[in-house]
Design a protein around this motif. Structure first.
Motif, PDB file in Angstrom:
ATOM      1  N   GLU A  43       2.017  -8.518  27.152  1.00 61.08           N
ATOM      2  CA  GLU A  43       1.642  -9.565  28.099  1.00 61.08           C
ATOM      3  C   GLU A  43       2.716 -10.647  28.081  1.00 61.08           C
ATOM      4  OE1 GLU A  43      -2.490 -11.471  28.537  1.00 61.08           O
ATOM      5  OE2 GLU A  43      -1.282 -12.935  27.448  1.00 61.08           O
ATOM      6  N   CYS A  44       3.181 -11.013  29.265  1.00 58.22           N
ATOM      7  CA  CYS A  44       4.094 -12.147  29.362  1.00 58.22           C
ATOM      8  C   CYS A  44       3.248 -13.410  29.505  1.00 58.22           C
ATOM      9  CB  CYS A  44       5.030 -11.997  30.571  1.00 58.22           C
ATOM     10  SG  CYS A  44       6.072 -13.459  30.797  1.00 58.22           S
ATOM     11  N   ASN A  45       3.484 -14.359  28.646  1.00 56.12           N
ATOM     12  CA  ASN A  45       2.721 -15.608  28.732  1.00 56.12           C
ATOM     13  C   ASN A  45       3.630 -16.784  29.078  1.00 56.12           C
ATOM     14  OD1 ASN A  45       4.077 -15.765  26.370  1.00 56.12           O
ATOM     15  ND2 ASN A  45       2.280 -15.838  25.052  1.00 56.12           N
ATOM     16  N   ALA A  46       4.665 -16.485  29.875  1.00 55.71           N
ATOM     17  CA  ALA A  46       5.594 -17.550  30.262  1.00 55.71           C
ATOM     18  C   ALA A  46       5.138 -18.291  31.516  1.00 55.71           C
ATOM     19  CB  ALA A  46       6.994 -16.986  30.479  1.00 55.71           C
ATOM     20  N   CYS A  47       4.105 -17.808  32.169  1.00 58.12           N
ATOM     21  CA  CYS A  47       3.554 -18.535  33.315  1.00 58.12           C
ATOM     22  C   CYS A  47       2.109 -18.095  33.492  1.00 58.12           C
ATOM     23  CB  CYS A  47       4.401 -18.325  34.579  1.00 58.12           C
ATOM     24  SG  CYS A  47       3.880 -17.006  35.673  1.00 58.12           S
ATOM     25  N   PRO A  48       1.344 -18.776  34.323  1.00 54.67           N
ATOM     26  CA  PRO A  48      -0.091 -18.473  34.423  1.00 54.67           C
ATOM     27  C   PRO A  48      -0.411 -17.078  34.961  1.00 54.67           C
ATOM     28  CG  PRO A  48       0.443 -20.588  35.467  1.00 54.67           C
ATOM     29  CD  PRO A  48       1.721 -19.933  35.146  1.00 54.67           C
ATOM     30  N   VAL A  49       0.572 -16.373  35.496  1.00 58.74           N
ATOM     31  CA  VAL A  49       0.295 -15.042  36.058  1.00 58.74           C
ATOM     32  C   VAL A  49      -0.069 -14.053  34.947  1.00 58.74           C
ATOM     33  CG1 VAL A  49       1.285 -13.138  37.421  1.00 58.74           C
ATOM     34  CG2 VAL A  49       1.761 -15.508  38.052  1.00 58.74           C
ATOM     35  N   LEU A  50       0.512 -14.225  33.761  1.00 54.24           N
ATOM     36  CA  LEU A  50       0.226 -13.391  32.589  1.00 54.24           C
ATOM     37  C   LEU A  50       0.367 -11.890  32.891  1.00 54.24           C
ATOM     38  CD1 LEU A  50      -2.890 -15.361  31.230  1.00 54.24           C
ATOM     39  CD2 LEU A  50      -0.515 -15.524  30.426  1.00 54.24           C
ATOM     40  N   CYS A  51       1.555 -11.525  33.351  1.00 57.23           N
ATOM     41  CA  CYS A  51       1.799 -10.113  33.694  1.00 57.23           C
ATOM     42  C   CYS A  51       1.658  -9.226  32.455  1.00 57.23           C
ATOM     43  CB  CYS A  51       3.224  -9.930  34.211  1.00 57.23           C
ATOM     44  SG  CYS A  51       3.572 -10.731  35.760  1.00 57.23           S
ATOM     45  N   GLN A  52       1.110  -8.040  32.663  1.00 56.90           N
ATOM     46  CA  GLN A  52       1.133  -7.025  31.616  1.00 56.90           C
ATOM     47  C   GLN A  52       2.284  -6.088  31.963  1.00 56.90           C
ATOM     48  OE1 GLN A  52      -2.722  -5.267  31.100  1.00 56.90           O
ATOM     49  NE2 GLN A  52      -3.707  -7.254  30.759  1.00 56.90           N
ATOM     50  N   ILE A  53       3.305  -6.072  31.137  1.00 53.68           N
ATOM     51  CA  ILE A  53       4.560  -5.400  31.509  1.00 53.68           C
ATOM     52  C   ILE A  53       4.741  -4.135  30.682  1.00 53.68           C
ATOM     53  CG2 ILE A  53       7.032  -5.716  31.857  1.00 53.68           C
ATOM     54  CD1 ILE A  53       6.602  -8.729  31.662  1.00 53.68           C
ATOM     55  N   THR A  54       4.919  -3.027  31.402  1.00 49.30           N
ATOM     56  CA  THR A  54       5.161  -1.738  30.745  1.00 49.30           C
ATOM     57  C   THR A  54       6.568  -1.728  30.168  1.00 49.30           C
ATOM     58  OG1 THR A  54       3.777  -0.754  32.443  1.00 49.30           O
ATOM     59  CG2 THR A  54       5.135   0.769  31.163  1.00 49.30           C
ATOM     60  N   SER A  58      10.120  -4.883  34.338  1.00 54.32           N
ATOM     61  CA  SER A  58      10.084  -6.351  34.342  1.00 54.32           C
ATOM     62  C   SER A  58       8.791  -6.809  34.991  1.00 54.32           C
ATOM     63  CB  SER A  58      11.305  -6.921  35.074  1.00 54.32           C
ATOM     64  OG  SER A  58      11.348  -6.439  36.387  1.00 54.32           O
ATOM     65  N   GLY A  59       8.459  -8.095  34.782  1.00 57.52           N
ATOM     66  CA  GLY A  59       7.243  -8.659  35.340  1.00 57.52           C
ATOM     67  C   GLY A  59       7.402  -9.001  36.810  1.00 57.52           C
ATOM     68  N   ALA A  60       6.362  -9.625  37.375  1.00 58.97           N
ATOM     69  CA  ALA A  60       6.325  -9.855  38.822  1.00 58.97           C
ATOM     70  C   ALA A  60       7.465 -10.730  39.321  1.00 58.97           C
ATOM     71  CB  ALA A  60       4.988 -10.495  39.188  1.00 58.97           C
ATOM     72  N   CYS A  61       7.995 -11.583  38.463  1.00 56.01           N
ATOM     73  CA  CYS A  61       9.058 -12.490  38.924  1.00 56.01           C
ATOM     74  C   CYS A  61      10.450 -11.946  38.638  1.00 56.01           C
ATOM     75  CB  CYS A  61       8.909 -13.850  38.245  1.00 56.01           C
ATOM     76  SG  CYS A  61       9.179 -13.772  36.460  1.00 56.01           S
ATOM     77  N   ASP A  62      10.536 -10.801  37.967  1.00 58.63           N
ATOM     78  CA  ASP A  62      11.820 -10.210  37.573  1.00 58.63           C
ATOM     79  C   ASP A  62      12.592 -11.083  36.594  1.00 58.63           C
ATOM     80  OD1 ASP A  62      11.616  -7.829  38.904  1.00 58.63           O
ATOM     81  OD2 ASP A  62      12.504  -8.601  40.765  1.00 58.63           O
ATOM     82  N   ARG A  63      11.938 -12.060  36.010  1.00 58.73           N
ATOM     83  CA  ARG A  63      12.642 -12.937  35.062  1.00 58.73           C
ATOM     84  C   ARG A  63      12.422 -12.478  33.623  1.00 58.73           C
ATOM     85  NH1 ARG A  63       9.823 -17.386  35.155  1.00 58.73           N
ATOM     86  NH2 ARG A  63      11.380 -18.655  34.123  1.00 58.73           N
ATOM     87  N   TYR A  64      11.316 -11.820  33.386  1.00 61.12           N
ATOM     88  CA  TYR A  64      10.999 -11.335  32.042  1.00 61.12           C
ATOM     89  C   TYR A  64      10.799  -9.825  32.082  1.00 61.12           C
ATOM     90  CZ  TYR A  64      10.379 -16.079  30.344  1.00 61.12           C
ATOM     91  OH  TYR A  64      10.600 -17.373  29.980  1.00 61.12           O
ATOM     92  N   ALA A  65      11.165  -9.195  30.980  1.00 61.04           N
ATOM     93  CA  ALA A  65      11.018  -7.738  30.901  1.00 61.04           C
ATOM     94  C   ALA A  65      10.492  -7.351  29.522  1.00 61.04           C
ATOM     95  CB  ALA A  65      12.363  -7.070  31.162  1.00 61.04           C
ATOM     96  N   SER A 449      11.470 -17.930  40.893  1.00 60.70           N
ATOM     97  CA  SER A 449      10.114 -18.213  41.386  1.00 60.70           C
ATOM     98  C   SER A 449       9.128 -17.358  40.615  1.00 60.70           C
ATOM     99  CB  SER A 449      10.010 -17.917  42.883  1.00 60.70           C
ATOM    100  OG  SER A 449      10.103 -16.526  43.115  1.00 60.70           O
ATOM    101  N   VAL A 450       7.885 -17.776  40.645  1.00 65.16           N
ATOM    102  CA  VAL A 450       6.792 -16.964  40.103  1.00 65.16           C
ATOM    103  C   VAL A 450       5.752 -16.837  41.208  1.00 65.16           C
ATOM    104  CG1 VAL A 450       7.126 -17.496  37.658  1.00 65.16           C
ATOM    105  CG2 VAL A 450       5.744 -19.021  39.071  1.00 65.16           C
ATOM    106  N   PRO A 451       4.954 -15.766  41.144  1.00 64.12           N
ATOM    107  CA  PRO A 451       4.071 -15.506  42.291  1.00 64.12           C
ATOM    108  C   PRO A 451       2.803 -16.361  42.331  1.00 64.12           C
ATOM    109  CG  PRO A 451       4.087 -13.617  40.788  1.00 64.12           C
ATOM    110  CD  PRO A 451       4.983 -14.636  40.201  1.00 64.12           C
ATOM    111  N   THR A 452       2.777 -17.442  41.593  1.00 61.87           N
ATOM    112  CA  THR A 452       1.535 -18.271  41.663  1.00 61.87           C
ATOM    113  C   THR A 452       1.207 -18.824  43.050  1.00 61.87           C
ATOM    114  OG1 THR A 452       2.792 -20.155  40.824  1.00 61.87           O
ATOM    115  CG2 THR A 452       1.511 -18.902  39.222  1.00 61.87           C
TER     116      THR A 452
HETATM  117  S1  SF4 Z   1       5.443 -13.807  36.814  1.00 64.75           S
HETATM  118 FE1  SF4 Z   1       7.202 -13.722  35.437  1.00 64.75          FE
HETATM  119  S2  SF4 Z   1       6.948 -15.470  34.058  1.00 64.75           S
HETATM  120 FE2  SF4 Z   1       4.972 -15.141  35.052  1.00 64.75          FE
HETATM  121  S3  SF4 Z   1       3.860 -13.820  33.632  1.00 64.75           S
HETATM  122 FE3  SF4 Z   1       4.856 -12.454  35.119  1.00 64.75          FE
HETATM  123  S4  SF4 Z   1       6.822 -11.931  34.173  1.00 64.75           S
HETATM  124 FE4  SF4 Z   1       6.005 -13.679  33.048  1.00 64.75          FE
END
Ligand code: SF4
Length: 511
Positions: A43-54, A58-65, A449-452
């Motif tokens: 789980e990425c906890n760098a933003c409120p989206v909290l992506c679960q990343i395989t 990478s997560g929804a914002c392509d900033r974290y993997a 950006s993040v998808p919030t």
């Molecule tokens: S959108 Fe990006 S920063 Fe936010 S939880 Fe997903 S990967 Fe992490």
């Protein structure tokens, strides 16, 4: 400070290309949210989206993997280094004074009470300094765009659309420029999901110095790119005006004197008429009897001579004679010489009155043409300027200090310098930490950006270490600049220290 020279240390990735594989600094902050999450996910906890990343994705914002089970910030940390040769008088230390860790690629903390990703200590001219570095997630942010043009772009308050969605509005016309407000919390969060997403995409592109297409309701189609001439209805704008019609009269009256009997400078805002204007009166010019349409403001200054448009002087007219209401035979005489010009000199025409006092087009005398050319010469190039405006006075402050209002106070008291990607940020007066920064001064690809949806932008707070401790800073999380450079993988861009904006060399802090 525009035009950063990028130096790859062999650890970044080529400009414009995604990295071959996620790399650089690893963040020890992944934590499964529930036991139901697949074993190969984090789980990425760098933003409120909290992506679960395989793993490997990478997560929804392509900033974290997810790199082998570890949450990793994909983009390298960006360091600014001085492009200047360092004087050997000891005033600048080559190793410390001239390297600055920016928020670009630094990562985000969420929730904000955790210390910012980098809290970096350095010595500058013998003073212990600290820079708190993060990538802020901004829901409250917008871009203020200045379009240098005489052309009418649309009515004030008109909606501006990007790919059909409302993403901003036309605000005031300023001197030679039209201001636009793009993005902002109402478009990001207050409309439909699609409006928020499109707004965010538009803002991301604009902040990253890319061209953006905009449609103004009841107005023009624009292509806007920071630092480039705006394109209005398919035509690239060249010049901004030398001044309003009245100012143009004031500037050039003396140069026209003796070669003309009347000059009319056509302007959608303030059309100037030389013989009536104070400039003409001071030169003892007789009235020409040429009567201009519109509403007379003061002698020789007329409002609303036509409708706004893309014609002469930002009006809708193509034939300047259309703004002449009549010619008074009490003052006019056959052979009288009339110059009509726009505020940029882009349009100009020369007329001589015939026996019936009708203006007849004639070749413009070289001496008059020279002054029209001087109008053109005095017009600056037309550009689009893009300023990022964001509120950093919220929870982001908790990553800096336990007592956020002290950070706010320290900024207002010039104890703390705020920069965005190393670029100096103007801090608005009044409450909060409302910063404004020219995106051209920021390194390329500073924004994410993040998808919030929300915009991610770098922000750094630099202050003396003793002040930082006093305002409740997270001193336990401080790392030395040398340690960060040695352990973090990043890329650097060069910038001139001499430009007086180097974030580590701010006089109020160094004394
Ligand atoms: S959108 Fe990006 S920063 Fe936010 S939880 Fe997903 S990967 Fe992490």
């Amino acid at each position: 400070m525009t035009g950063h020279n990028r130096i790859d240390h062999g650890i970044g990735h080529p400009e414009g290309l995604p990295p071959a594989e996620p790399e650089v600094h690893v963040l020890d902050k992944s934590r499964p949210r529930s036991e139901h999450m697949a074993a190969n996910k984090i789980e990425c906890n760098a933003c409120p989206v909290l992506c679960q990343i395989t793993e490997g994705r990478s997560g929804a914002c392509d900033r974290y993997a997810n790199v082998q089970g570890v949450l990793t910030r994909v983009d390298p940390l960006l360091l600014l280094t001085s492009s200047d040769s360092v004087p050997d008088d000891g005033s600048i230390d080559e190793n410390t004074d001239t390297t600055f860790i920016t928020g670009v690629g630094a990562g985000t903390t969420y929730p904000d009470y955790k210390p910012a990703p980098f809290i970096v200590a350095s010595q500058v001219r013998g003073v212990d300094m600290v820079t708190v570095v993060t990538e802020g997630i901004f829901s409250y942010c917008s871009f203020k765009v200045k379009i240098d043009t005489d052309r009418y772009l649309g009515p004030e308050r008109a909606s501006i659309r990007h790919r059909g969605e409302s993403v901003g509005h036309v605000t005031t016309a300023e001197y030679g420029s039209q201001m636009l407000s793009l993005g902002g919390v109402h478009h990001l969060t207050g409309g439909s999901k699609k409006e928020g997403r499109i707004t965010c995409e538009m803002m991301l592109a604009l902040g990253n110095k890319q061209a953006v297409e905009l449609d103004i309701d009841g107005g023009a189609k624009l292509i806007v790119q920071a630092g480039r001439p705006p394109v209005v209805d398919g035509i690239e704008e060249k010049h901004m005006r030398v001044g309003c019609g009245s100012a143009t009269i004031g500037i050039f009256a003396k140069q026209w004197f003796g070669h003309v009997d009347e000059v009319v400078v056509v302007d959608d805002h303030i059309t100037g008429v030389l013989s009536e204007h104070q400039a003409g009166r001071c030169l003892d010019m007789p009235l020409s009897g040429i009567k201009i349409k519109g509403r007379k403001s003061t002698p020789g200054r007329y409002f609303q001579v036509a409708n706004p448009g893309s014609g002469w002087g930002g009006t809708d007219i193509d034939d300047p004679l259309d703004i002449i209401e009549g010619i008074d035979s009490e003052h006019a005489r056959p052979g009288m010489r009339l110059l009509m010009t726009s505020t940029t000199g882009e349009h100009s025409a020369w007329f001589v009155l015939d026996e019936q006092l009708r203006p007849v087009p004639a070749p413009m005398p070289p001496v008059v043409k020279k002054v029209v050319d001087r109008i053109v010469e005095n017009c600056e190039p037309s550009l689009a300027s893009v300023m990022f405006l964001a509120g950093a006075g919220g929870s982001l402050r908790a990553g800096v200090t336990d007592n956020p209002v002290w950070l706010t106070h320290s900024i207002k008291q010039a104890m703390t310098h705020v920069s965005c990607g190393g670029a100096p940020a103007y801090v608005w007066a009044g409450g909060g930490i409302t910063v404004m920064v020219d995106v051209l001064r920021m390194p390329d690809r500073s924004f994410g950006s993040v998808p919030t949806p929300a915009i991610v932008a770098p922000i750094e707070f630099t202050l003396r270490m003793d002040d930082y401790a006093r305002l409740g800073g997270h001193v336990d999380a401080v790392r030395s600049l040398e340690e960060v450079i040695a352990t973090e993988r990043g890329r650097s861009v060069q910038q001139s220290v001499e430009q007086g904006v180097w974030p580590l060399l701010q006089k109020p802090m160094l004394g």
